[in-house]
Scaffold this active site. Structure first.
Site, PDB file in Angstrom:
ATOM      1  CG  HIS A   8      -1.077   0.456   0.897  1.00  0.00           C
ATOM      2  ND1 HIS A   8      -1.469   1.459   0.038  1.00  0.00           N
ATOM      3  CD2 HIS A   8       0.257   0.635   1.085  1.00  0.00           C
ATOM      4  CE1 HIS A   8      -0.431   2.204  -0.277  1.00  0.00           C
ATOM      5  NE2 HIS A   8       0.634   1.726   0.351  1.00  0.00           N
TER       6      HIS A   8
ATOM      7  NE  ARG B 231      11.916  -0.063   1.792  1.00  0.00           N
ATOM      8  CZ  ARG B 231      11.407   0.987   2.437  1.00  0.00           C
ATOM      9  NH1 ARG B 231      11.065   0.879   3.704  1.00  0.00           N
ATOM     10  NH2 ARG B 231      11.245   2.134   1.821  1.00  0.00           N
TER      11      ARG B 231
ATOM     12  CG  ASN C 297      13.919  -2.376  -2.701  1.00  0.00           C
ATOM     13  OD1 ASN C 297      13.428  -1.578  -3.475  1.00  0.00           O
ATOM     14  ND2 ASN C 297      13.753  -2.300  -1.393  1.00  0.00           N
TER      15      ASN C 297
ATOM     16  CD  GLU D  99      -3.535  -8.310  17.572  1.00  0.00           C
ATOM     17  OE1 GLU D  99      -4.052  -8.419  18.681  1.00  0.00           O
ATOM     18  OE2 GLU D  99      -3.397  -7.218  16.975  1.00  0.00           O
TER      19      GLU D  99
ATOM     20  CG  HIS E 106       0.663  -5.924  15.405  1.00  0.00           C
ATOM     21  ND1 HIS E 106       0.806  -5.168  16.542  1.00  0.00           N
ATOM     22  CD2 HIS E 106      -0.670  -6.089  15.226  1.00  0.00           C
ATOM     23  CE1 HIS E 106      -0.384  -4.885  17.034  1.00  0.00           C
ATOM     24  NE2 HIS E 106      -1.303  -5.430  16.249  1.00  0.00           N
TER      25      HIS E 106
ATOM     26  CD  GLU F 294       3.393  -0.434  -1.496  1.00  0.00           C
ATOM     27  OE1 GLU F 294       4.559  -0.122  -1.800  1.00  0.00           O
ATOM     28  OE2 GLU F 294       2.502   0.408  -1.246  1.00  0.00           O
TER      29      GLU F 294
END
Length: 139
Positions: free
Chosen positions: A7, A11, A59, A116, A73, A55
Site C-alpha cells: 500500500h 495523511r 489524525n 495520475e 503521485h 492507506e
C-alpha cells in the site's frame, strides 16, 4: 521470497472528502481501524479485484500537512479517461493536466496529493473539449 507491493499511505485532513474523491473513479473502502490510543483512523482503499491499497491516515487532532507534491503521485488505470475526467469535473474536481492525448491526466485529492489517471489499453482518439484545454495547474 519476492517483494510484494502492499500500500501507499497518505495523511488526510478530511477523511470523508478524500473517500468520496476516490469513489468517483471506482476506488472503494475495504477496511477501517480506529486507534483510540493513538487518536487516529486508518482507512484502506482499493480498486475492485486489486490487492494494492491506499492507506488513508486521519489524525483526530487537527494537523496541517503541506507539500503533497513532494509525495509524488498515485497512479490508477481507468477504462475511459475522458468519461472518468468528466465525472471528476462534474463533481467539482479540477483536472490539473487534461487527457489531451487520450492516455493520461492528473488530478489532486482534497489534500493536494497528485493522482495520475492512465487509459487502459490503447490511447483513445483525441476528443473535445479535452484537446483544447489548458493545464489547470501543475501536477
Amino acid at each position: 521470497m519476492a517483494t510484494e507491493y502492499l500500500h501507499t499511505m497518505i495523511r488526510v485532513r478530511d477523511l470523508d472528502a478524500t473517500i468520496a474523491f476516490f469513489k468517483l473513479f471506482g476506488v472503494e473502502e475495504v477496511r477501517r481501524f480506529d486507534v483510540e490510543s493513538g487518536r487516529f483512523t486508518l482507512v484502506f482503499l482499493a480498486a475492485p479485484g486489486q490487492k494494492a491499497e491506499v492507506e488513508l491516515t486521519y489524525n483526530w487532532d487537527a494537523e496541517e500537512y503541506d507539500g503533497g507534491r513532494n509525495f509524488g503521485h498515485l497512479a490508477y488505470r481507468v477504462d475511459n479517461i475522458y468519461d472518468t475526467c468528466q465525472k471528476l469535473m462534474d463533481a467539482g474536481v479540477t483536472i490539473n493536466r487534461p487527457p489531451r492525448d487520450g492516455h493520461m491526466a492528473f488530478v489532486r485529492t482534497p489534500d493536494n496529493i497528485s493522482i495520475e489517471l492512465l487509459q487502459r489499453g490503447e490511447h483513445l482518439p483525441p476528443q473535445e473539449p479535452w484537446t483544447s484545454m489548458e493545464n489547470s495547474g501543475s501536477w
